[in-house]
Scaffold this motif. Structure first.
Motif, PDB file in Angstrom:
ATOM      1  N   UNK A 286       0.843  -1.190   0.000  1.00 51.80           N
ATOM      2  CA  UNK A 286       0.000   0.000   0.000  1.00 51.80           C
ATOM      3  C   UNK A 286       0.880   1.243   0.000  1.00 51.80           C
ATOM      4  N   UNK A 287       1.369   1.621  -1.190  1.00 52.27           N
ATOM      5  CA  UNK A 287       2.193   2.822  -1.379  1.00 52.27           C
ATOM      6  C   UNK A 287       3.450   2.804  -0.507  1.00 52.27           C
ATOM      7  N   UNK A 288       4.109   1.657  -0.456  1.00 52.04           N
ATOM      8  CA  UNK A 288       5.304   1.512   0.385  1.00 52.04           C
ATOM      9  C   UNK A 288       6.616   1.725  -0.369  1.00 52.04           C
ATOM     10  N   UNK A 289       6.560   1.957  -1.684  1.00 51.99           N
ATOM     11  CA  UNK A 289       7.807   2.064  -2.456  1.00 51.99           C
ATOM     12  C   UNK A 289       8.714   3.192  -1.970  1.00 51.99           C
ATOM     13  N   UNK A 290       8.206   4.409  -1.727  1.00 44.79           N
ATOM     14  CA  UNK A 290       9.121   5.467  -1.273  1.00 44.79           C
ATOM     15  C   UNK A 290       9.852   5.106   0.020  1.00 44.79           C
ATOM     16  N   UNK A 291       9.153   4.438   0.949  1.00 50.60           N
ATOM     17  CA  UNK A 291       9.798   4.064   2.196  1.00 50.60           C
ATOM     18  C   UNK A 291      10.912   3.050   1.962  1.00 50.60           C
ATOM     19  N   UNK A 292      10.655   2.058   1.120  1.00 54.42           N
ATOM     20  CA  UNK A 292      11.671   1.032   0.852  1.00 54.42           C
ATOM     21  C   UNK A 292      12.871   1.648   0.135  1.00 54.42           C
ATOM     22  N   UNK A 293      12.622   2.522  -0.825  1.00 52.34           N
ATOM     23  CA  UNK A 293      13.727   3.183  -1.527  1.00 52.34           C
ATOM     24  C   UNK A 293      14.587   3.968  -0.535  1.00 52.34           C
ATOM     25  N   UNK A 294      13.938   4.607   0.424  1.00 49.28           N
ATOM     26  CA  UNK A 294      14.670   5.347   1.460  1.00 49.28           C
ATOM     27  C   UNK A 294      15.493   4.391   2.316  1.00 49.28           C
ATOM     28  N   UNK A 295      14.902   3.291   2.756  1.00 52.14           N
ATOM     29  CA  UNK A 295      15.645   2.298   3.542  1.00 52.14           C
ATOM     30  C   UNK A 295      16.852   1.784   2.769  1.00 52.14           C
ATOM     31  N   UNK A 296      16.636   1.499   1.485  1.00 50.79           N
ATOM     32  CA  UNK A 296      17.708   0.968   0.665  1.00 50.79           C
ATOM     33  C   UNK A 296      18.814   2.005   0.490  1.00 50.79           C
ATOM     34  N   UNK A 297      18.424   3.247   0.263  1.00 57.46           N
ATOM     35  CA  UNK A 297      19.403   4.312   0.107  1.00 57.46           C
ATOM     36  C   UNK A 297      20.205   4.564   1.365  1.00 57.46           C
ATOM     37  N   UNK A 298      19.588   4.320   2.527  1.00 62.81           N
ATOM     38  CA  UNK A 298      20.273   4.512   3.808  1.00 62.81           C
ATOM     39  C   UNK A 298      21.093   3.292   4.223  1.00 62.81           C
ATOM     40  N   UNK A 299      21.102   2.255   3.383  1.00 62.81           N
ATOM     41  CA  UNK A 299      21.892   1.067   3.685  1.00 62.81           C
ATOM     42  C   UNK A 299      21.302   0.166   4.751  1.00 62.81           C
ATOM     43  N   UNK A 300      19.995   0.278   5.003  1.00 62.51           N
ATOM     44  CA  UNK A 300      19.363  -0.536   6.042  1.00 62.51           C
ATOM     45  C   UNK A 300      18.978  -1.933   5.551  1.00 62.51           C
ATOM     46  N   UNK A 301      18.997  -2.134   4.246  1.00 66.64           N
ATOM     47  CA  UNK A 301      18.639  -3.427   3.676  1.00 66.64           C
ATOM     48  C   UNK A 301      19.838  -4.025   2.960  1.00 66.64           C
ATOM     49  N   UNK A 302      19.834  -5.355   2.842  1.00 70.68           N
ATOM     50  CA  UNK A 302      20.922  -6.064   2.169  1.00 70.68           C
ATOM     51  C   UNK A 302      20.339  -6.932   1.057  1.00 70.68           C
ATOM     52  N   UNK A 303      20.015  -6.349  -0.094  1.00 69.63           N
ATOM     53  CA  UNK A 303      19.432  -7.127  -1.188  1.00 69.63           C
ATOM     54  C   UNK A 303      20.322  -8.262  -1.670  1.00 69.63           C
ATOM     55  N   UNK A 304      21.643  -8.106  -1.571  1.00 69.15           N
ATOM     56  CA  UNK A 304      22.555  -9.148  -2.045  1.00 69.15           C
ATOM     57  C   UNK A 304      22.307 -10.480  -1.348  1.00 69.15           C
ATOM     58  N   UNK A 305      21.811 -10.432  -0.110  1.00 68.24           N
ATOM     59  CA  UNK A 305      21.576 -11.666   0.638  1.00 68.24           C
ATOM     60  C   UNK A 305      20.444 -12.496   0.041  1.00 68.24           C
ATOM     61  N   UNK A 306      19.616 -11.877  -0.805  1.00 66.70           N
ATOM     62  CA  UNK A 306      18.511 -12.591  -1.431  1.00 66.70           C
ATOM     63  C   UNK A 306      18.841 -13.077  -2.832  1.00 66.70           C
ATOM     64  N   UNK A 307      19.755 -12.399  -3.515  1.00 66.46           N
ATOM     65  CA  UNK A 307      20.018 -12.695  -4.925  1.00 66.46           C
ATOM     66  C   UNK A 307      20.931 -13.917  -5.039  1.00 66.46           C
ATOM     67  N   UNK A 308      20.428 -14.974  -5.677  1.00 65.58           N
ATOM     68  CA  UNK A 308      21.231 -16.180  -5.899  1.00 65.58           C
ATOM     69  C   UNK A 308      21.553 -16.408  -7.372  1.00 65.58           C
ATOM     70  N   UNK A 309      20.759 -15.842  -8.274  1.00 61.77           N
ATOM     71  CA  UNK A 309      20.979 -16.084  -9.705  1.00 61.77           C
ATOM     72  C   UNK A 309      20.702 -14.815 -10.500  1.00 61.77           C
ATOM     73  N   UNK A 310      21.515 -14.594 -11.519  1.00 60.58           N
ATOM     74  CA  UNK A 310      21.275 -13.558 -12.517  1.00 60.58           C
ATOM     75  C   UNK A 310      21.398 -14.213 -13.881  1.00 60.58           C
ATOM     76  N   UNK A 311      20.303 -14.221 -14.646  1.00 63.30           N
ATOM     77  CA  UNK A 311      20.258 -14.926 -15.921  1.00 63.30           C
ATOM     78  C   UNK A 311      19.818 -13.981 -17.032  1.00 63.30           C
TER      79      UNK A 311
END
Length: 339
Positions: A286-311
């Protein structure tokens, strides 16, 4: 352009299509990365009741705006954007109370309308959220999965005093674990899953303890720990989990449900009411994208921990097979489109 199309259940094709032109209120995005989700697999198998065929799937994608409609500022061309797949009417009751994710006229990009598994995609301009160029493209492609975690946690309202339990350490469970621990700093977080490698990822994402759910260890663990979980999230989406969560939960605890199973679920009203538990369900975001982008920009999330494959996107068949059949080695798969 090439588009990945489910022409009918069980039939996946890479089709040559005309490059689309944006409507007046739309932007056209040159797709760079798109994430594979369980809902894409469900549409492929014909298990999503909302999908209509043929359908270009994909609702997690990042790219660059290369053309705009007549009512959109030309200055948006060149922006790096991620796409919120929730398209709502803005007029119905859910929309009026800030819940566009359950709009009475809801359309989901990649489900009800063509999505991002394509070299180009046209979307409403308001659904294209700017991503700072300091956020790597690979990370930006994961904003949508983290928005799911942001949505359930917005309802559960975690605090630093909470003891949390997360069922399921797949992509959604790991995103929830990161948000609970890295953003809200819950006091103690336990993850449970039946696959050992997923529990290893849960530790990487911030879980303090992992417990296999193949054994009846959860009750013993919390008894030894000395506190019952005050916040529980079902990201495994199995109908048997809710009753166990009710039994495990602390009085005044909160339980969040993320699943779409239509199987019957038996729960004890006494167990629920005697503890005065609160149960929340969550769909999309429910309109959460700006908050997540902010968290990601502040380094609070670690997306690399989820990524296992790039094809390469041409390997989409391999990607769907991996996602569905190799849960021990596969978490988040990203499809790469030509630059």
């Amino acid at each position: 352009m090439k588009s990945i199309v489910i022409s009918q259940p069980g039939v996946l094709e890479i089709q040559q299509r005309e490059i689309p032109q944006p409507a007046d209120d739309e932007v056209r995005v040159k797709v760079i990365y798109a994430g594979v989700c369980g809902s894409d697999v469900h549409i492929y198998h014909g298990h999503n009741p909302f999908a209509r065929y043929p359908r270009v799937i994909g609702h997690e994608f990042f790219g660059v705006i290369d053309q705009v409609g007549r009512d959109v500022m030309p200055s948006r061309i060149g922006q790096h954007v991620v796409i919120d797949p929730v398209v709502s009417c803005g007029q119905c009751y859910p929309c009026s109370v800030g819940r566009p994710n359950v709009c009475l006229n809801l359309q989901v990009i990649g489900v009800h309308r063509d999505g991002g598994f394509s070299e180009f995609a046209c979307v409403p301009a308001s659904n294209a959220h700017i991503v700072p160029k300091t956020i790597p493209a690979l990370h930006a492609a994961l904003v949508e999965p983290f928005s799911i975690a942001a949505n359930i946690t917005a309802q559960l309202k975690p605090t630093a005093q909470d003891v949390a339990l997360v069922y399921g350490a797949g992509p959604m469970g790991l995103a929830v674990i990161q948000v609970l621990k890295k953003v809200f700093g819950v006091a103690h977080l336990v993850a449970t899953d039946r696959i050992a490698s997923r529990l290893d990822r849960a530790i990487e994402c911030g879980a303090d303890q992992v417990v296999t759910n193949q054994d009846a260890y959860l009750l013993d663990y919390f008894q030894q720990y000395g506190r019952a979980p005050t916040l529980i999230v079902d990201a495994a989406c199995h109908p048997a989990i809710l009753q166990q969560a009710i039994e495990l939960a602390s009085p005044a605890g909160r339980i969040g449900i993320m699943g779409f199973s239509d199987a019957p679920c038996m729960i004890s009203q006494k167990d629920l009411t005697s503890k005065e538990l609160a149960i929340f369900s969550s769909r999309l975001n429910s309109a959460r994208f700006p908050q997540v982008i902010c968290w990601m920009g502040d380094g609070k999330l670690n997306p690399d921990a989820l990524i296992t494959h790039k094809l390469d996107f041409n390997q989409v068949g391999v990607a769907l097979h991996l996602f569905e059949n190799e849960p021990a080695e596969c978490c988040k798969i990203l499809l790469e489109f030509p630059g």
